[in-house]
Design a protein around this motif. Sequence first.
Motif, PDB file in Angstrom:
ATOM      1  N   ALA A   7       0.857  -1.186   0.000  1.00  0.00           N
ATOM      2  CA  ALA A   7       0.000   0.000   0.000  1.00  0.00           C
ATOM      3  C   ALA A   7       0.890   1.232   0.000  1.00  0.00           C
ATOM      4  O   ALA A   7       2.098   1.131   0.237  1.00  0.00           O
ATOM      5  N   ASP A   8       0.294   2.378  -0.284  1.00  0.00           N
ATOM      6  CA  ASP A   8       1.005   3.648  -0.124  1.00  0.00           C
ATOM      7  C   ASP A   8       2.342   3.696  -0.876  1.00  0.00           C
ATOM      8  O   ASP A   8       3.375   4.040  -0.304  1.00  0.00           O
ATOM      9  N   LEU A   9       2.296   3.370  -2.147  1.00  0.00           N
ATOM     10  CA  LEU A   9       3.522   3.464  -2.957  1.00  0.00           C
ATOM     11  C   LEU A   9       3.899   4.930  -3.224  1.00  0.00           C
ATOM     12  O   LEU A   9       5.045   5.253  -3.450  1.00  0.00           O
ATOM     13  N   HIS A  10       2.852   5.783  -3.201  1.00  0.00           N
ATOM     14  CA  HIS A  10       3.061   7.231  -3.402  1.00  0.00           C
ATOM     15  C   HIS A  10       4.002   7.524  -4.571  1.00  0.00           C
ATOM     16  O   HIS A  10       4.970   8.298  -4.435  1.00  0.00           O
ATOM     17  N   LEU A  11       3.714   6.913  -5.705  1.00  0.00           N
ATOM     18  CA  LEU A  11       4.540   7.121  -6.893  1.00  0.00           C
ATOM     19  C   LEU A  11       4.613   8.605  -7.230  1.00  0.00           C
ATOM     20  O   LEU A  11       3.607   9.311  -7.163  1.00  0.00           O
ATOM     21  N   GLY A  62      -4.479   1.377  -1.927  1.00  0.00           N
ATOM     22  CA  GLY A  62      -4.623   2.826  -1.859  1.00  0.00           C
ATOM     23  C   GLY A  62      -3.324   3.618  -1.849  1.00  0.00           C
ATOM     24  O   GLY A  62      -2.265   3.115  -1.494  1.00  0.00           O
ATOM     25  N   ASP A  63      -3.434   4.875  -2.277  1.00  0.00           N
ATOM     26  CA  ASP A  63      -2.285   5.784  -2.380  1.00  0.00           C
ATOM     27  C   ASP A  63      -1.159   5.204  -3.232  1.00  0.00           C
ATOM     28  O   ASP A  63       0.021   5.306  -2.889  1.00  0.00           O
ATOM     29  N   LEU A  64      -1.561   4.616  -4.349  1.00  0.00           N
ATOM     30  CA  LEU A  64      -0.570   4.166  -5.327  1.00  0.00           C
ATOM     31  C   LEU A  64       0.162   5.387  -5.871  1.00  0.00           C
ATOM     32  O   LEU A  64       1.376   5.411  -6.000  1.00  0.00           O
ATOM     33  N   ILE A  71      -1.715   3.965   6.879  1.00  0.00           N
ATOM     34  CA  ILE A  71      -0.692   4.264   7.886  1.00  0.00           C
ATOM     35  C   ILE A  71       0.659   3.833   7.318  1.00  0.00           C
ATOM     36  O   ILE A  71       0.806   2.707   6.861  1.00  0.00           O
ATOM     37  N   HIS A  72       1.634   4.743   7.334  1.00  0.00           N
ATOM     38  CA  HIS A  72       2.902   4.468   6.647  1.00  0.00           C
ATOM     39  C   HIS A  72       3.894   3.646   7.469  1.00  0.00           C
ATOM     40  O   HIS A  72       4.916   3.217   6.970  1.00  0.00           O
ATOM     41  N   LYS A  73       3.579   3.471   8.736  1.00  0.00           N
ATOM     42  CA  LYS A  73       4.435   2.633   9.592  1.00  0.00           C
ATOM     43  C   LYS A  73       3.824   1.238   9.627  1.00  0.00           C
ATOM     44  O   LYS A  73       2.644   1.089   9.948  1.00  0.00           O
TER      45      LYS A  73
HETATM   46 MN   LIG Z   1      -0.601   7.203   2.172  1.00  0.00          MN
END
Ligand SMILES: [Mn+2]
Length: 412
Positions: free
Chosen positions: A11-15, A60-62, A201-203
Amino acid sequence: MTEKIKFIHCADLHLDSPFKGMSTLPDSLYQELKNSTFAALDNLVNLAIKEQVDFVLIVGDLFDQSVKSVYAEMQFIIACQKLNKVNIPIYLSYGNHDYLEARQHTFTYPENVHIFESDQVEVKVFSKNGHPLVGIHGFSYSERAVLDNKTTEFQPVEGLAYQIGMLHGSIQQSTEHDYYAPFQLSDLQTKNIDYWALGHIHKRAILSRNPAIVYPGNTQSRSIKESGEKGCYLVELNQMETKLTFKALHAIQFDRLSVNVSDCQQVDQLYDLLYQRLSSLKKQKSIIFLTLTGVNQTLVSHYYQGEIDEIIMLLNEQQQDQENWQWIQAVEIERERQVNEARLKENDPFMNQLLTDFEDINWGQLSKDLWQHRQAKRFLVELSEEEKIKLVNDAKDLALYHLLGMNNDENK
Ligand SMILES: [Mn+2]
């Protein structure tokens, strides 16, 4: 016997994260950093192929931004094509960063990509060897915030061996600030879902083992606030157990390093010590935030005269051309505060005024010009309360150092 399944949960790759505030890095390193979210995606693809997983979940948050760049989207499509060639499907839902409303669909995704297009929970069925095996439940954010608890919408499908819930959101804290699909742990534990694949959550965190309720964290840190290894979980599910293995995917690690320098009298000794400490670290690309402890008075004065920065510059210069560079991005000293502020205020009206001003800072007024500056504002990031306090303390230390020098004992 029911077949077991093996998949990757990320999740959360935040490309395409912009890495604001890091542009002071040398150009080549900054380019590597800006590319790091894509390098992590590459690592993800390679892991999926190596482990021959049944499918990949992206919760989510790819993308970092709702209006994504063509570059980011094309990179993702290329990654999907690689997985398509080896018949690995991808299940994808969007989160609060890449929510649906702002998205324009101008690209055709390969057929192995299954997107949850609705803000209502839907089910997609994964089949193995021709048999329906897993019900994968998920939804996407249609706007930046989802205020509802979505867990009631997750309904297990009869007749499938496994149920997986993809949920981008966070545990309910209060009624006022729950913008991200708030849930209670008990909501998830009481559903007949075998694996809860969380995002947001990023952690990384395993909230529960049975059923597994898991945040994999993001795949590449974006700042020192997200230090340490970053990656995904490789999950193996059978009817008896859930096996979770964390796999690092990051390209560049952010780390804090604390070094006790009480044996150093002079800057050249400091150089030697830091050189040794850096050499003993694991060889990997890393951005280091350094704290020196046990600093003697001589080094303190070198610090305030900018001479420790020169030592750091020298160490950094040697790293720049290394394959696995270790870049010290910031250095600070930790020392006991020597100044008795109450006494200073009492004895000296100027000091009284100065220290009072430090206590009462109007940030809006002070930073107004910078935020309104056409070019400067592109590089600014909002400071957290913690960062503001630290900035004020550092400035106060610097001012007092210059006004009082080292020998301010008469004020004690
Ligand atoms: Mn995120």
